[in-house]
Design a protein around this motif. Structure first.
Motif, PDB file in Angstrom:
ATOM      1  N   GLU A  16      28.899  57.806  -0.699  1.00 13.03           N
ATOM      2  CA  GLU A  16      27.539  57.346  -0.950  1.00 13.03           C
ATOM      3  C   GLU A  16      27.519  55.916  -1.492  1.00 13.03           C
ATOM      4  O   GLU A  16      28.492  55.443  -2.081  1.00 13.03           O
ATOM      5  N   VAL A  17      26.393  55.245  -1.292  1.00 13.96           N
ATOM      6  CA  VAL A  17      26.114  53.960  -1.920  1.00 13.96           C
ATOM      7  C   VAL A  17      25.068  54.218  -2.997  1.00 13.96           C
ATOM      8  O   VAL A  17      24.006  54.777  -2.725  1.00 13.96           O
ATOM      9  N   LEU A  18      25.377  53.843  -4.225  1.00 10.46           N
ATOM     10  CA  LEU A  18      24.503  54.123  -5.358  1.00 10.46           C
ATOM     11  C   LEU A  18      23.723  52.871  -5.760  1.00 10.46           C
ATOM     12  O   LEU A  18      24.271  51.771  -5.786  1.00 10.46           O
ATOM     13  N   TYR A  19      22.461  53.069  -6.102  1.00  8.58           N
ATOM     14  CA  TYR A  19      21.595  51.947  -6.456  1.00  8.58           C
ATOM     15  C   TYR A  19      20.911  52.238  -7.787  1.00  8.58           C
ATOM     16  O   TYR A  19      20.307  53.300  -7.969  1.00  8.58           O
ATOM     17  N   GLY A  20      21.010  51.297  -8.719  1.00 10.60           N
ATOM     18  CA  GLY A  20      20.458  51.538 -10.046  1.00 10.60           C
ATOM     19  C   GLY A  20      19.719  50.355 -10.626  1.00 10.60           C
ATOM     20  O   GLY A  20      19.560  49.305  -9.985  1.00 10.60           O
ATOM     21  N   ILE A  21      19.270  50.536 -11.855  1.00 12.24           N
ATOM     22  CA  ILE A  21      18.511  49.523 -12.578  1.00 12.24           C
ATOM     23  C   ILE A  21      19.127  49.352 -13.963  1.00 12.24           C
ATOM     24  O   ILE A  21      19.665  50.299 -14.536  1.00 12.24           O
ATOM     25  N   ALA A  22      19.060  48.128 -14.489  1.00 13.42           N
ATOM     26  CA  ALA A  22      19.557  47.860 -15.835  1.00 13.42           C
ATOM     27  C   ALA A  22      18.416  47.939 -16.836  1.00 13.42           C
ATOM     28  O   ALA A  22      17.295  47.498 -16.565  1.00 13.42           O
ATOM     29  N   LEU A  23      18.708  48.507 -18.008  1.00 10.85           N
ATOM     30  CA  LEU A  23      17.720  48.626 -19.068  1.00 10.85           C
ATOM     31  C   LEU A  23      18.154  47.743 -20.230  1.00 10.85           C
ATOM     32  O   LEU A  23      19.141  48.026 -20.908  1.00 10.85           O
ATOM     33  N   GLY A 235      30.358  45.871   1.582  1.00 14.40           N
ATOM     34  CA  GLY A 235      31.230  46.945   1.154  1.00 14.40           C
ATOM     35  C   GLY A 235      31.065  47.411  -0.270  1.00 14.40           C
ATOM     36  O   GLY A 235      31.822  48.266  -0.740  1.00 14.40           O
ATOM     37  N   TYR A 236      30.081  46.874  -0.983  1.00  6.12           N
ATOM     38  CA  TYR A 236      29.836  47.320  -2.355  1.00  6.12           C
ATOM     39  C   TYR A 236      29.189  48.703  -2.316  1.00  6.12           C
ATOM     40  O   TYR A 236      28.320  48.982  -1.501  1.00  6.12           O
ATOM     41  N   ARG A 237      29.608  49.552  -3.258  1.00  7.22           N
ATOM     42  CA  ARG A 237      29.149  50.938  -3.226  1.00  7.22           C
ATOM     43  C   ARG A 237      28.326  51.330  -4.451  1.00  7.22           C
ATOM     44  O   ARG A 237      27.705  52.383  -4.460  1.00  7.22           O
ATOM     45  N   CYS A 238      28.354  50.511  -5.488  1.00  7.65           N
ATOM     46  CA  CYS A 238      27.577  50.780  -6.700  1.00  7.65           C
ATOM     47  C   CYS A 238      26.860  49.475  -7.048  1.00  7.65           C
ATOM     48  O   CYS A 238      27.500  48.510  -7.477  1.00  7.65           O
ATOM     49  N   ILE A 239      25.550  49.455  -6.855  1.00  5.64           N
ATOM     50  CA  ILE A 239      24.797  48.206  -6.952  1.00  5.64           C
ATOM     51  C   ILE A 239      23.666  48.347  -7.960  1.00  5.64           C
ATOM     52  O   ILE A 239      22.837  49.248  -7.862  1.00  5.64           O
ATOM     53  N   ARG A 240      23.673  47.454  -8.943  1.00 10.41           N
ATOM     54  CA  ARG A 240      22.546  47.380  -9.852  1.00 10.41           C
ATOM     55  C   ARG A 240      21.638  46.289  -9.352  1.00 10.41           C
ATOM     56  O   ARG A 240      21.974  45.120  -9.368  1.00 10.41           O
TER      57      ARG A 240
END
Length: 268
Positions: A16-23, A235-240
């Protein structure tokens, strides 16, 4: 032992490719909104954010209401900070400014109990073990904990092959702004020298011999010329992608400009 099916680490291992947000605001309300919005994770930033351990806990509670995992970036690479952060029970931890393999080895050791590391043991009383209700926490937490080391200087890019090869390092995360500053391109991650270093780092990590073991993965803060989609294609799999204070700032600016423009139009 394999990672728990729905942990961030297991999802990365499953492709999976994960997408998040910074707090950075440490607002539980912002955290809860982000979690319900559907991000794969919320990254609580203790390096540049406004709060500490006590401030992070209400945000973790808010995110937990939506069953969204938390990653925490520690302010510095010391066993004291790591101990306190891991006892909160995040699924991932980010270590800033890892410049060589020795620093990466120390970072991993801070995450592991003796005899494999130096993490302080308080399993009967900390949130990570459900305050001791999870009696087997110490036996299984490692398989789910996502350990990420940030590459933020030219020195670290030169050493990234050895950093990525360290046992326990699951992902290498790039810090574009600090990387640009380290090569004399302050606040300009789009500079060619910075982009060249990024491509070198990416090629090295993606060709790592550890790939057969399910890592390391590329992770990024998507800023500058490189948007989230650009990182994903490379190729990045964890992206903020987003950041709460930046998103709110941009929404406020757009709202004010829209209203001021309407005032000007109404006088014509």
């Amino acid at each position: 032992m394999a990672s728990t099916q729905n942990s961030l680490k297991a999802r990365l291992q499953d492709g999976e490719v994960l997408y998040g947000i910074a707090l950075l605001s440490y607002s539980p309300t912002m955290a809860e909104i982000a979690a319900f919005a559907g991000y794969d994770f919320v990254l609580i930033d203790m390096e540049h954010g406004f709060g500490g351990i006590a401030d992070a806990l209400p945000c973790i509670h808010a995110v937990a209401a939506a069953n969204t995992p938390v990653i925490i970036r520690v302010p510095e690479n010391t066993h004291v900070w790591v101990k306190k952060v891991l006892d909160l029970g995040p699924q991932g931890i980010v270590f800033p400014f890892i410049n060589d393999a020795d620093q990466a080895i120390k970072a991993v050791s801070y995450c592991r109990y003796p005899t494999k590391g130096v993490r302080g043991v308080a399993t009967p009383i900390v949130r990570a073990s459900k305050f001791g209700i999870d009696e087997h926490y110490a036996e299984h937490y490692e398989k789910d904990l996502l350990i990420m080391c940030q590459v933020e200087t030219e020195e670290s890019v030169n050493n990234v092959e050895k950093i990525a090869a360290v046992d326990g390092v699951d992902a290498v995360m790039v810090g574009p702004y600090d990387l640009s500053a380290s090569v004399g391109c302050m606040s300009n991650p789009n500079a060619q020298k910075v982009q060249d270093l990024l491509r070198t780092m990416e090629k090295t990590v993606l060709s790592s011999k550890k790939k057969e073991e399910g890592g390391p993965f590329l992770a990024a803060f998507a800023i500058g010329a490189d948007g989230s989609e650009d990182f994903r294609r490379r190729g990045y799999r964890c992206i903020r992608g987003a950041c709460d204070v930046v998103s709110f700032k941009n929404a406020c600016l757009a709202d004010v400009r829209k209203f001021k423009k309407s005032l000007l139009n109404s006088t014509c």
